[in-house]
Design a protein around this motif. Structure first.
Motif, PDB file in Angstrom:
ATOM      1  N   HIS A   9       1.009  -1.126  -0.118  1.00  0.00           N
ATOM      2  CA  HIS A   9      -0.054   0.259  -0.081  1.00  0.00           C
ATOM      3  C   HIS A   9       0.811   0.991  -0.043  1.00  0.00           C
ATOM      4  O   HIS A   9       0.579   2.297  -0.657  1.00  0.00           O
ATOM      5  N   LEU A  10       2.053   1.146   0.847  1.00  0.00           N
ATOM      6  CA  LEU A  10       2.800   2.217   0.108  1.00  0.00           C
ATOM      7  C   LEU A  10       3.985   2.773  -0.019  1.00  0.00           C
ATOM      8  O   LEU A  10       3.325   3.812  -0.479  1.00  0.00           O
ATOM      9  N   ALA A  15       4.127   5.699  -5.386  1.00  0.00           N
ATOM     10  CA  ALA A  15       4.110   5.716  -7.111  1.00  0.00           C
ATOM     11  C   ALA A  15       3.852   7.184  -7.543  1.00  0.00           C
ATOM     12  O   ALA A  15       3.369   7.793  -8.479  1.00  0.00           O
ATOM     13  N   ALA A  16       2.174   7.037  -6.570  1.00  0.00           N
ATOM     14  CA  ALA A  16       1.169   8.179  -7.037  1.00  0.00           C
ATOM     15  C   ALA A  16       2.057   9.284  -6.729  1.00  0.00           C
ATOM     16  O   ALA A  16       1.120   9.933  -7.827  1.00  0.00           O
ATOM     17  N   ARG A  17       2.019   9.037  -6.204  1.00  0.00           N
ATOM     18  CA  ARG A  17       2.655  10.967  -4.951  1.00  0.00           C
ATOM     19  C   ARG A  17       3.978  11.298  -6.085  1.00  0.00           C
ATOM     20  O   ARG A  17       3.189  12.689  -7.146  1.00  0.00           O
ATOM     21  N   GLU A  18       4.960  10.665  -6.377  1.00  0.00           N
ATOM     22  CA  GLU A  18       5.063  11.131  -6.885  1.00  0.00           C
ATOM     23  C   GLU A  18       4.769  11.312  -8.857  1.00  0.00           C
ATOM     24  O   GLU A  18       5.700  12.493  -9.237  1.00  0.00           O
ATOM     25  N   PHE A  19       3.977  10.497  -9.183  1.00  0.00           N
ATOM     26  CA  PHE A  19       3.093  10.791 -10.491  1.00  0.00           C
ATOM     27  C   PHE A  19       3.037  11.948 -10.457  1.00  0.00           C
ATOM     28  O   PHE A  19       2.899  13.227 -11.469  1.00  0.00           O
ATOM     29  N   ALA A  20       2.059  12.657  -9.744  1.00  0.00           N
ATOM     30  CA  ALA A  20       1.066  13.384  -9.096  1.00  0.00           C
ATOM     31  C   ALA A  20       2.206  15.271  -9.758  1.00  0.00           C
ATOM     32  O   ALA A  20       2.140  16.311  -9.799  1.00  0.00           O
ATOM     33  N   TYR A  69      -6.548   1.370  -4.541  1.00  0.00           N
ATOM     34  CA  TYR A  69      -6.836   2.785  -5.304  1.00  0.00           C
ATOM     35  C   TYR A  69      -7.370   3.893  -4.673  1.00  0.00           C
ATOM     36  O   TYR A  69      -6.936   4.695  -4.846  1.00  0.00           O
ATOM     37  N   VAL A  70      -8.016   3.945  -3.541  1.00  0.00           N
ATOM     38  CA  VAL A  70      -8.438   4.747  -2.601  1.00  0.00           C
ATOM     39  C   VAL A  70      -6.941   5.859  -2.527  1.00  0.00           C
ATOM     40  O   VAL A  70      -6.798   7.136  -2.479  1.00  0.00           O
ATOM     41  N   LEU A  71      -6.271   5.040  -1.696  1.00  0.00           N
ATOM     42  CA  LEU A  71      -4.360   5.687  -1.437  1.00  0.00           C
ATOM     43  C   LEU A  71      -4.117   6.672  -2.793  1.00  0.00           C
ATOM     44  O   LEU A  71      -3.676   7.573  -2.614  1.00  0.00           O
ATOM     45  N   ALA A  72      -3.936   5.246  -3.731  1.00  0.00           N
ATOM     46  CA  ALA A  72      -3.883   6.488  -5.705  1.00  0.00           C
ATOM     47  C   ALA A  72      -4.083   7.552  -5.879  1.00  0.00           C
ATOM     48  O   ALA A  72      -4.588   8.811  -6.384  1.00  0.00           O
ATOM     49  N   MET A  73      -5.919   7.572  -5.822  1.00  0.00           N
ATOM     50  CA  MET A  73      -6.590   8.541  -5.901  1.00  0.00           C
ATOM     51  C   MET A  73      -6.408   9.908  -5.189  1.00  0.00           C
ATOM     52  O   MET A  73      -6.272  11.040  -4.999  1.00  0.00           O
ATOM     53  N   GLU A  74      -6.426   9.396  -3.148  1.00  0.00           N
ATOM     54  CA  GLU A  74      -6.393  10.764  -3.023  1.00  0.00           C
ATOM     55  C   GLU A  74      -4.690  11.418  -3.260  1.00  0.00           C
ATOM     56  O   GLU A  74      -4.930  13.312  -3.638  1.00  0.00           O
ATOM     57  N   CYS A  83      -7.998  14.982 -13.687  1.00  0.00           N
ATOM     58  CA  CYS A  83      -7.035  13.252 -13.853  1.00  0.00           C
ATOM     59  C   CYS A  83      -7.929  12.709 -12.770  1.00  0.00           C
ATOM     60  O   CYS A  83      -8.442  11.020 -13.670  1.00  0.00           O
ATOM     61  N   SER A  84      -7.965  12.481 -11.929  1.00  0.00           N
ATOM     62  CA  SER A  84      -8.539  10.807 -10.892  1.00  0.00           C
ATOM     63  C   SER A  84     -10.055  11.146 -11.429  1.00  0.00           C
ATOM     64  O   SER A  84     -10.086  10.096 -11.043  1.00  0.00           O
TER      65      SER A  84
END
Ligand code: CAA
Length: 395
Positions: A9-10, A15-20, A69-74, A83-84
């Motif tokens: 999860h982390l 990965a989502a944070r870095e991408f965003a 999914y919710v972690l990435a969405m956040e 995008c989200s």
């Protein structure tokens, strides 16, 4: 009970944070201003697997759980809510609906392309006269033997102009009320599908929102989803999961508002010290962090219940209702913390404030969430099942 995220999860969150932060933040202000569809950014989201996160690998998805999914969405929603929402509709309304209720042939033909992001999907329920009152469908699909003939208009359709596939809800037998509603898979290049102009919106401005007209569209019988008359329940069940995605989007707006306010208030000085050292601002930060954390717990709990196949309908409405109201309040507060800078586009918070509003409207307004929550209470059902034995309706 434990509150710890797993290593996996982390990793998804990081990965989502870095991408965003690296890929979405540069250019987000311009895309919002010019209503430019984020073509390149959506392509990268597809490459990274963000468009079919929960779909089984068998159909080209990431095979992840709802918590991932919710972690990435956040993380993505802290930066770019156009995008989200594209991501949310494709994942939770289109892919989930097809994987859960579609036939094997429908999954092979459509889901495999939607889960990889090769195609984008749209969910077409709302109409000019059927928003919250979703059973009042005016779009009709007449049974013609080997196909249905689809006619009607759908409004405010996210991904309306860029999608290859629409999941369309339509009335097949008005006398049967909600039991005479069906859901269909419609390809957008079929004859009779007409895409109206792109809406000029308050927020999520670079996402693609259109009116869609269907005139005598021939929909093959095999493109109906589920048994005859299942369409309204299909929409409700799908939206119940979708609301967790929008709750996560709202959580991202609240958390993003807080993070930007925290950073700015430590840099900006007034009366000889950083404004964070003034109680007026420090207390705002305290309130923001508490309410964001409360919203996060509601969102994670709804996602966890869904992953456990426990009844999550009231929990998903609670998460969406609370997170969207927190997103609205905190994004307004973030503009206040930033003062004059908050009112200009460069500092990002005014965009988050504009984006927050839609989270109280789409996939069920705050008032609709209160209907769902209060009906649960009035039926004497627990809001949230406390054990798997208390499952009311498995999905
Ligand atoms: N799961 C399964 N079944 C459900 C259900 C659920 N979550 N909710 C309702 N149902 C069933 C009921 O059990 C009932 O079936 P039976 O008669 O067999 O018991 C049937 O559906 C009708 O339910 P209701 O009587 O409760 O229906 P209602 O007319 O009172 O409406 C409502 C209930 C909650 C207000 C519903 O109409 C609703 O959710 N409206 C909001 C619609 C919405 O969210 N639109 C969003 C558009 S999509 C979008 O925004 C996507 C985007 O682009 C971002």
């Amino acid at each position: 009970m434990h509150f710890e995220l797993s290593e996996e999860h982390l990793a998804v969150k990081e990965a989502a944070r870095e991408f965003a932060q690296k890929e979405l933040k540069p250019g987000v202000i311009e895309r919002d201003k010019n209503m430019t569809y984020p073509t390149e950014q959506v392509r990268k989201m597809a490459e990274l697997g963000f468009l079919g996160m929960m779909v089984s690998p068998e159909y080209g998805g990431g095979g992840m759980d709802t918590i991932s999914y919710v972690l990435a969405m956040e993380e993505i929603s802290k930066v770019d809510n156009s995008c989200s929402v594209i991501m949310s509709v494709n994942n939770s309304l289109v892919c989930w609906g097809l994987e859960t209720f579609g036939t094997e042939a429908q999954k092979q033909k459509y889901l495999t392309k939607l889960a990889t992001g090769e195609w984008i999907g749209a969910f077409c329920l709302s109409e000019p006269e059927a928003g919250s009152d979703a059973t009042s469908q005016r779009t009709t699909a007449i049974d013609m033997g080997d196909h249905y003939l689809l006619n009607g208009t759908k409004n405010w359709i996210t991904n309306g102009g860029t999608s290859k596939v629409h999941l369309v809800i339509a009335q097949t037998d008005a006398e049967k009320g909600h039991r005479g509603i069906n859901a269909f898979i419609v390809e957008t290049d079929w004859e009779g599908v007409q895409i109206g102009g792109k809406e000029d919106k308050l927020g999520i401005r670079s996402s693609d929102t259109h009116t869609i007209m269907y005139s005598d569209v021939k929909v093959p019988k095999e493109n109906r989803i589920g048994e005859d008359g299942f369409g309204f329940k299909f929409a409700m069940k799908t939206l119940t999961g979708g609301r967790i995605g929008i709750a996560a989007q709202a959580l991202g707006i609240a958390a993003g508002s807080y993070e930007l306010s925290l950073a700015y208030s430590q840099e900006r000085e007034a009366f000889g010290k950083p404004i964070s050292q003034h109680q007026a601002i420090a207390f705002k930060l305290a309130d923001m962090s508490v309410e964001t954390e409360a919203a996060r717990l509601l969102v994670y709990r709804a996602a966890w219940l869904k992953d456990q196949h426990m009844d999550y309908s009231a929990a998903s409405s609670m998460a969406k209702l609370y997170a969207s109201e927190v997103a609205m309040r905190h994004s307004v507060e973030a503009v206040q913390v930033h003062g004059g800078y908050g009112f200009v586009k460069e500092y990002h918070v005014e965009r988050l404030m504009r984006d927050a509003k839609i989270t109280q409207i789409y996939e069920g307004t705050s008032e609709v969430q209160r209907i769902v929550i209060s009906r649960t209470a009035l039926k004497g059902k627990p809001y949230v099942p406390v054990s798997k034995n208390a499952v009311a309706e498995k999905v």
